[in-house]
Structures are given as C-alpha cells and as structure tokens.
Design a protein around this motif. Structure first.
Motif, PDB file in Angstrom:
ATOM      1  N   ALA A 160       0.989  -1.299   0.113  1.00 31.49           N
ATOM      2  CA  ALA A 160       0.070  -0.142  -0.014  1.00 31.49           C
ATOM      3  C   ALA A 160       0.705   1.119  -0.081  1.00 31.49           C
ATOM      4  CB  ALA A 160      -0.942  -0.196   1.200  1.00 31.49           C
ATOM      5  N   LYS A 161       1.905   1.398   0.942  1.00 35.43           N
ATOM      6  CA  LYS A 161       2.945   2.333   0.793  1.00 35.43           C
ATOM      7  C   LYS A 161       3.479   2.680  -0.666  1.00 35.43           C
ATOM      8  CE  LYS A 161       4.108   1.761   5.678  1.00 35.43           C
ATOM      9  NZ  LYS A 161       5.207   1.392   6.616  1.00 35.43           N
ATOM     10  N   ALA A 162       3.849   1.542  -1.218  1.00 36.24           N
ATOM     11  CA  ALA A 162       4.446   1.762  -2.385  1.00 36.24           C
ATOM     12  C   ALA A 162       3.512   2.047  -3.618  1.00 36.24           C
ATOM     13  CB  ALA A 162       4.905   0.154  -3.159  1.00 36.24           C
ATOM     14  N   LEU A 163       2.126   1.800  -3.672  1.00 36.71           N
ATOM     15  CA  LEU A 163       1.052   2.224  -4.360  1.00 36.71           C
ATOM     16  C   LEU A 163       0.838   3.601  -4.113  1.00 36.71           C
ATOM     17  CD1 LEU A 163      -1.241   1.863  -6.427  1.00 36.71           C
ATOM     18  CD2 LEU A 163      -2.537   1.306  -4.425  1.00 36.71           C
ATOM     19  N   LEU A 164       0.962   4.073  -3.106  1.00 40.22           N
ATOM     20  CA  LEU A 164       0.605   5.602  -2.867  1.00 40.22           C
ATOM     21  C   LEU A 164       1.826   6.508  -3.069  1.00 40.22           C
ATOM     22  CD1 LEU A 164      -1.422   5.139   0.780  1.00 40.22           C
ATOM     23  CD2 LEU A 164      -2.484   5.634  -1.622  1.00 40.22           C
ATOM     24  N   ALA A 165       2.982   5.874  -3.191  1.00 44.54           N
ATOM     25  CA  ALA A 165       4.150   6.639  -3.263  1.00 44.54           C
ATOM     26  C   ALA A 165       4.158   6.758  -4.844  1.00 44.54           C
ATOM     27  CB  ALA A 165       5.432   5.984  -2.874  1.00 44.54           C
ATOM     28  N   ASN A 166       3.726   5.994  -5.633  1.00 42.90           N
ATOM     29  CA  ASN A 166       4.054   5.880  -7.129  1.00 42.90           C
ATOM     30  C   ASN A 166       2.763   6.209  -8.038  1.00 42.90           C
ATOM     31  OD1 ASN A 166       6.745   5.012  -7.441  1.00 42.90           O
ATOM     32  ND2 ASN A 166       5.919   3.493  -6.240  1.00 42.90           N
ATOM     33  N   ALA A 167       1.627   6.474  -6.989  1.00 43.64           N
ATOM     34  CA  ALA A 167       0.139   6.641  -7.665  1.00 43.64           C
ATOM     35  C   ALA A 167       0.240   8.022  -8.478  1.00 43.64           C
ATOM     36  CB  ALA A 167      -0.899   6.699  -6.764  1.00 43.64           C
ATOM     37  N   GLY A 168       1.009   9.133  -7.988  1.00 45.61           N
ATOM     38  CA  GLY A 168       0.834  10.470  -8.652  1.00 45.61           C
ATOM     39  C   GLY A 168       1.620  10.139 -10.042  1.00 45.61           C
ATOM     40  N   ASP A 169       2.604   9.568 -10.210  1.00 45.67           N
ATOM     41  CA  ASP A 169       3.486   9.435 -11.297  1.00 45.67           C
ATOM     42  C   ASP A 169       2.633   8.542 -12.295  1.00 45.67           C
ATOM     43  OD1 ASP A 169       5.227  11.062 -10.608  1.00 45.67           O
ATOM     44  OD2 ASP A 169       6.575   9.485  -9.743  1.00 45.67           O
ATOM     45  N   LEU A 170       2.186   7.360 -11.865  1.00 42.97           N
ATOM     46  CA  LEU A 170       1.699   6.281 -12.523  1.00 42.97           C
ATOM     47  C   LEU A 170       0.054   6.355 -13.138  1.00 42.97           C
ATOM     48  CD1 LEU A 170       3.372   3.352 -11.028  1.00 42.97           C
ATOM     49  CD2 LEU A 170       4.228   4.714 -13.287  1.00 42.97           C
ATOM     50  N   LEU A 171      -0.796   6.916 -12.054  1.00 42.14           N
ATOM     51  CA  LEU A 171      -2.082   6.917 -12.086  1.00 42.14           C
ATOM     52  C   LEU A 171      -2.822   8.036 -12.573  1.00 42.14           C
ATOM     53  CD1 LEU A 171      -2.636   4.323  -9.395  1.00 42.14           C
ATOM     54  CD2 LEU A 171      -2.518   3.780 -11.765  1.00 42.14           C
ATOM     55  N   GLU A 172      -3.676   8.104 -13.551  1.00 46.72           N
ATOM     56  CA  GLU A 172      -4.369   9.455 -13.602  1.00 46.72           C
ATOM     57  C   GLU A 172      -5.627   9.830 -12.975  1.00 46.72           C
ATOM     58  OE1 GLU A 172      -6.042  12.123 -17.349  1.00 46.72           O
ATOM     59  OE2 GLU A 172      -4.571  10.550 -17.577  1.00 46.72           O
ATOM     60  N   GLY A 173      -5.590  10.738 -11.905  1.00 52.69           N
ATOM     61  CA  GLY A 173      -6.715  11.166 -11.365  1.00 52.69           C
ATOM     62  C   GLY A 173      -6.858  10.139  -9.894  1.00 52.69           C
ATOM     63  N   PHE A 174      -5.970   9.422  -9.534  1.00 45.47           N
ATOM     64  CA  PHE A 174      -5.976   8.432  -8.459  1.00 45.47           C
ATOM     65  C   PHE A 174      -6.209   9.077  -7.356  1.00 45.47           C
ATOM     66  CE2 PHE A 174      -4.436   6.000  -5.215  1.00 45.47           C
ATOM     67  CZ  PHE A 174      -5.101   4.654  -5.221  1.00 45.47           C
ATOM     68  N   ASP A 175      -7.412   8.623  -6.371  1.00 51.82           N
ATOM     69  CA  ASP A 175      -7.557   9.401  -4.914  1.00 51.82           C
ATOM     70  C   ASP A 175      -7.847   8.115  -4.254  1.00 51.82           C
ATOM     71  OD1 ASP A 175      -8.809  10.605  -2.617  1.00 51.82           O
ATOM     72  OD2 ASP A 175      -9.962  11.778  -3.970  1.00 51.82           O
TER      73      ASP A 175
END
Length: 180
Positions: A48-63
């Motif tokens: 979960a920490k890895a997902l949140l750390a990379n979400a801004g670079d990889l996922l469009e509009g992720f909240d």
C-alpha cells in the motif's frame, strides 16, 4: 503491479491478491482477507505504501479515499492453479432486489464449484446496491467454458428480474498480471 507481488507475498494475512488489466490504461487490484485485522495490516503495509508513493506518477486522477474500496465477500470458491485470465462483472440490483441478488450469488457458489477450470470465483458486495463477480482461469479455454456454463446461463436468465439495466457487455474480460 508486478513488483507488488513480492511485497504482498510477505503479508501472511492477505489471503489472495490479484493485479489485473482491463484495457490499455485500466488496471485494478482485488485482494481478500480472512478478517478485518488482515485488511487493515495490508492497507498499512509495504504494498500500500508503494502504491501511494507511485500513484501520482503512474495513475491518472487516483484518489485513495475514492479509489480504494473495502467490499464484502458474499461467497467464494478458490482453487490452486496458474491464474492468467479473468472476468469482472459489476451489477446493480433493482430496487428492492438486493436479497434476491445475494441469494443468486450464494447459489452461484455451488454451481461454480463443479467447474474445474474456474480457479477463483468471488461474489462481492460493493455497496448497498452494487455487486460484482470476480473470477480467474488458467487460460482462455477455461474462461470460455465458464462463459458457456451454468453460472453464466443463470446470470443471463435472472438478470432481467433482479439487476438494473444489465446486459452481456457488463462481463469484462481481464488479464491477470500477478496473483497470490
């Protein structure tokens, strides 16, 4: 997502974890836990920490507050095997038909248990009126057998009575990228 598998494999309370791809730009994760304690440990864990750390670079509009949803598993059937293909079906119950949808999903569990090529089958309650089926297979032949099997036939027969606006296009073929 592929890198997340080693992280989730280190989580003993994460019973199953699937990273999947719906289309060129749409990905998902579905995971299960025996108890709420396992879910909370996962949500605070390394994957979960890895997902949140990379979400801004990889996922469009992720909240994370909107896009990470806790769901209730209504019924499941899980067999061991190499899971490469899947199906995701999202359904909305007609008004006053949530009990009928839940009964249908419970009945589906016994039908799918006789399908040797259906490796995982999960009936999920997303919210008060929205349900889903998530299932996995080793190959296209197994997925095709399921799509022409008893559960799919029962879904198409019962859908007009219990589901809002359901048609066959709601059955999405997905690729399983990694699984635990």
């Amino acid at each position: 997502l592929l890198g997340g598998l080693s992280l989730v494999n280190a989580e003993p309370k994460t019973e199953s974890w699937f990273a999947f791809q719906i289309d060129e730009q749409t990905f998902g994760i579905y995971d299960t836990f025996e108890a709420e304690e396992g879910r909370q440990a996962h949500l605070k864990g390394e994957v979960a920490k890895a997902l949140l750390a990379n979400a801004g670079d990889l996922l469009e509009g992720f909240d994370s507050s909107r896009d990470i949803k806790t769901v209730d598993v209504q019924a499941s059937n899980h067999k061991v095997g190499n899971q490469n293909n899947g199906l995701l079906v999202i359904m909305k119950a007609k008004e006053g038909k949530t009990s009928a949808v839940e009964d249908f999903l419970q009945a589906g569990q016994s039908l799918v248990s006789s399908e040797p090529a259906t490796l995982s089958w999960y009936a999920i309650k997303i919210n008060e009126e929205t349900y889903a089926i998530f299932d996995t297979f080793a190959d296209d032949a197994g997925r095709d057998a399921h799509l022409t099997g008893k559960v799919a036939a029962a879904l198409m027969e019962n859908a007009p009575l219990i589901l809002e606006g359901f048609d066959a296009s709601a059955i999405q073929k997905i690729n399983i990228l990694a699984s635990k």
